[in-house]
Scaffold this motif. Structure first.
Motif, PDB file in Angstrom:
ATOM      1  N   GLU A 175       0.779  -1.295  -0.097  1.00  0.00           N
ATOM      2  CA  GLU A 175      -0.147  -0.098   0.033  1.00  0.00           C
ATOM      3  C   GLU A 175       0.939   1.350   0.046  1.00  0.00           C
ATOM      4  OE1 GLU A 175      -2.894   1.162   3.455  1.00  0.00           O
ATOM      5  OE2 GLU A 175      -3.609  -0.868   2.650  1.00  0.00           O
ATOM      6  N   TYR A 176       1.891   1.115   0.729  1.00  0.00           N
ATOM      7  CA  TYR A 176       2.932   2.200   0.857  1.00  0.00           C
ATOM      8  C   TYR A 176       3.550   2.333  -0.321  1.00  0.00           C
ATOM      9  CZ  TYR A 176       7.382   4.332   2.489  1.00  0.00           C
ATOM     10  OH  TYR A 176       8.407   5.538   2.351  1.00  0.00           O
ATOM     11  N   GLU A 178       2.842   1.682  -3.529  1.00  0.00           N
ATOM     12  CA  GLU A 178       1.795   2.127  -4.507  1.00  0.00           C
ATOM     13  C   GLU A 178       1.548   3.783  -4.075  1.00  0.00           C
ATOM     14  OE1 GLU A 178      -1.290  -1.574  -4.559  1.00  0.00           O
ATOM     15  OE2 GLU A 178      -1.869   0.178  -5.596  1.00  0.00           O
ATOM     16  N   LYS A 179       1.194   3.979  -3.225  1.00  0.00           N
ATOM     17  CA  LYS A 179       0.733   5.362  -2.727  1.00  0.00           C
ATOM     18  C   LYS A 179       2.122   6.363  -2.993  1.00  0.00           C
ATOM     19  CE  LYS A 179      -1.853   8.222   0.082  1.00  0.00           C
ATOM     20  NZ  LYS A 179      -2.661   8.408   0.997  1.00  0.00           N
ATOM     21  N   MET A 180       3.198   5.904  -2.686  1.00  0.00           N
ATOM     22  CA  MET A 180       4.418   6.659  -3.088  1.00  0.00           C
ATOM     23  C   MET A 180       4.670   6.918  -4.470  1.00  0.00           C
ATOM     24  SD  MET A 180       5.922   7.999  -0.269  1.00  0.00           S
ATOM     25  CE  MET A 180       7.681   8.217  -0.434  1.00  0.00           C
ATOM     26  N   LEU A 182       2.222   6.772  -7.017  1.00  0.00           N
ATOM     27  CA  LEU A 182       1.208   7.300  -7.758  1.00  0.00           C
ATOM     28  C   LEU A 182       0.937   8.509  -7.253  1.00  0.00           C
ATOM     29  CD1 LEU A 182      -1.235   3.886  -8.227  1.00  0.00           C
ATOM     30  CD2 LEU A 182       0.706   4.911  -9.541  1.00  0.00           C
ATOM     31  N   THR A 183       1.300   9.088  -6.026  1.00  0.00           N
ATOM     32  CA  THR A 183       0.877  10.363  -5.749  1.00  0.00           C
ATOM     33  C   THR A 183       2.191  11.429  -6.039  1.00  0.00           C
ATOM     34  OG1 THR A 183       0.283   9.194  -3.546  1.00  0.00           O
ATOM     35  CG2 THR A 183       0.423  11.637  -3.605  1.00  0.00           C
ATOM     36  N   ARG A 184       1.492  12.349  -6.783  1.00  0.00           N
ATOM     37  CA  ARG A 184       2.133  13.298  -7.260  1.00  0.00           C
ATOM     38  C   ARG A 184       3.071  14.185  -6.136  1.00  0.00           C
ATOM     39  NH1 ARG A 184       1.132  15.513 -12.591  1.00  0.00           N
ATOM     40  NH2 ARG A 184       2.324  17.380 -11.970  1.00  0.00           N
ATOM     41  N   GLY A 185       4.215  14.470  -6.089  1.00  0.00           N
ATOM     42  CA  GLY A 185       4.942  15.180  -5.114  1.00  0.00           C
ATOM     43  C   GLY A 185       5.628  14.406  -4.242  1.00  0.00           C
ATOM     44  N   THR A 186       5.664  13.318  -4.389  1.00  0.00           N
ATOM     45  CA  THR A 186       6.387  12.173  -3.181  1.00  0.00           C
ATOM     46  C   THR A 186       7.806  12.220  -3.533  1.00  0.00           C
ATOM     47  OG1 THR A 186       6.258  10.458  -4.415  1.00  0.00           O
ATOM     48  CG2 THR A 186       4.507  10.720  -2.912  1.00  0.00           C
ATOM     49  N   GLU A 189       9.763   8.883  -8.650  1.00  0.00           N
ATOM     50  CA  GLU A 189       9.418   8.935  -9.948  1.00  0.00           C
ATOM     51  C   GLU A 189       8.946   7.564 -10.368  1.00  0.00           C
ATOM     52  OE1 GLU A 189      12.958   9.437 -13.113  1.00  0.00           O
ATOM     53  OE2 GLU A 189      13.165  10.782 -11.462  1.00  0.00           O
ATOM     54  N   ASN A 223       0.720  -0.411 -14.167  1.00  0.00           N
ATOM     55  CA  ASN A 223       1.638   0.745 -14.436  1.00  0.00           C
ATOM     56  C   ASN A 223       2.744   0.472 -15.485  1.00  0.00           C
ATOM     57  OD1 ASN A 223       0.541   2.946 -12.377  1.00  0.00           O
ATOM     58  ND2 ASN A 223       0.345   1.112 -11.437  1.00  0.00           N
TER      59      ASN A 223
END
Ligand SMILES: Cc1ncc(COP(=O)(O)O)c(C=O)c1O
Length: 420
Positions: A175-176, A178-180, A182-186, A189, A223
């Motif tokens: 989960e971590y 994926e979120k890192m 897919l989220t913009r600004g983490t 890349e 992805n």
């Protein structure tokens, strides 16, 4: 030896001069016999000098077959490719093209990362905590477990993420991840590839769960990230099935095999890729010792172990014996903190590296070769041959149990003498 470099390591851990080997036993020049629960770090899944493989090699040499021809075509290579397709790939419904990389595992890792970068035109590669992928520049950069070595090796666009179970039960590290991503600004890349061992061998026998592996496969597919399974140590039947990922029902984009693919301890590595990933130009990854013909000869014979599911059945029976005995030992000893494993790779984790190292060295003195792994070398790693007779397997387990329980007694005795 006096003129051998300081870099040598296993000779310090197991200080004997070995001369001959047969099945699960090796003998030193003084005639001492050792029960081998190390098996060339997974390169000898069928034991030492397996008679079937030895015979194939002797006949190959006897008829003056061509031993070296770079990656030119040879009868033995054709036969290997044909048998690999019919015995391994087709029955598992797998569609992979086969690349012969340089003969070491680390060269296959280098090739896989190069290929993923070429195919995706991205640079970053994700690897996991406590991973080990080899000792050349890219492989070392991908090896979380060798962080002290990173000081002399530039990081090379590698991002580390926590492996399954890193934070203990209850934290889903997928989960971590994926979120890192897919989220913009983490700051993370989209990577070209994610490389993993489905069971981290050098990292301490950490077994990723089927669900975590399935989530990783779904995420990478959605992805368009190349999923690389490094099956160098836990492939070729070590984890119970020919490929370690079969238990999770996933199909990686690239699979790396080495160590036991030749079956005889001869150097050979394979990179299996989905056909659409074969974007290489001829010679773009080359090397003098690709498709080593002696190794291909024994590798072809070793495939016969997988013609039906008898080897899988034997491994499952042996795995049940090992699991039961290690779990009993864990219950009986306060120094054991965990038992992990599957197939014929098992780890017994102790409260400290000093204890695990002492057990390994005491066992060597009693005629058994077994090594430690894990970030503090706190895990005793069991890698018996897949072909080990049940009686020898039980002997090794009893020797280990005796040593662990003796340790408890000696600690109690030390404690009692202090109290007295
Ligand atoms: C999972 C894994 N990948 C890669 C390697 C590197 O293989 P080699 O030592 O043949 O370069 C190893 C070696 O132990 C390994 O266990």
């Amino acid at each position: 030896m006096r003129n051998e470099s300081n870099v040598n390591s296993y000779a310090r851990q197991f200080p004997a001069i070995f001369e001959s080997g047969e099945g699960s036993k090796i003998t030193d020049v003084a005639g001492n016999k050792y029960l081998d629960f190390f098996c060339g770090a997974g390169a000898l899944n069928y034991g030492h000098n397996n008679p079937r493989l030895k015979q194939a090699l002797l006949s190959f040499l006897e008829k003056d077959a061509v031993v070296h021809c770079l990656d030119m075509n040879s009868a033995v290579k054709d036969r290997f490719l044909e048998r690999f397709e019919s015995i391994i790939l087709q029955p598992r419904d797998l569609n992979y093209k086969v690349q012969f990389t340089g003969p070491t595992g680390t060269n296959a890792v280098e090739a896989a990362v190069k290929l993923a970068r070429l195919a995706t035109r991205r640079r970053k590669v994700i690897s996991f905590t406590h991973s080990f992928h080899g000792m050349t520049a890219t492989s070392l950069a991908l090896s979380g477990s060798r962080e002290e070595k990173h000081k002399v090796n530039p990081a090379q666009d590698v991002i580390f993420f926590p492996y399954d179970g890193f934070f203990g039960e209850g934290v889903d590290t997928m989960e971590y991840l994926e979120k890192m991503i897919l989220t913009r600004g983490t700051g993370v890349e989209l990577p070209a590839a994610i490389i993993l061992e489905t069971i981290q061998a050098e990292g301490g026998v950490n077994v990723a769960s089927n669900k975590w592996l399935q989530d990783l496969r779904r995420f990478t597919r959605e992805n368009e990230i190349v999923l690389i399974a490094d099956d160098i140590q836990v492939g070729c039947g070590r984890a119970g099935y020919f490929f370690s990922f079969e238990r999770a029902g996933i199909v990686p984009d690239i699979v790396l095999l080495s160590k036991s693919i030749s079956g005889y301890g001869l150097p050979l590595s394979l990179l299996l890729m989905k056909p659409e990933l074969d974007v290489w130009k001829p010679g773009e990854h080359n090397g003098t010792f690709r498709s080593n013909n002696m190794a291909l000869c024994t590798a072809t014979e070793a495939l016969e172990f997988w013609k039906d599911n008898s080897q899988e059945k034997t491994t499952a029976q042996n795995a049940a014996i090992v699991k039961r005995q290690l779990e009993q030992l864990a219950e009986a000893s306060e120094h054991v903190v965990a038992v992990r494993g599957t197939g014929m790779i098992w780890g017994l984790e102790f409260t400290s590296g000093a204890i695990a190292r002492k057990i390994s060295s005491n066992l060597f003195g009693k005629g058994m070769i077994i090594e430690t792994c894990g970030n503090n070398e706190q895990v005793i790693k069991l890698l018996p041959a897949l072909t080990i007779p049940e009686a020898e397997l039980r002997t090794g387990l009893s020797m280990l149990a005796e040593e662990v329980l003796a340790l408890d007694n000696s600690v109690i005795m030390e404690h009692n003498s202090l109290v007295a």
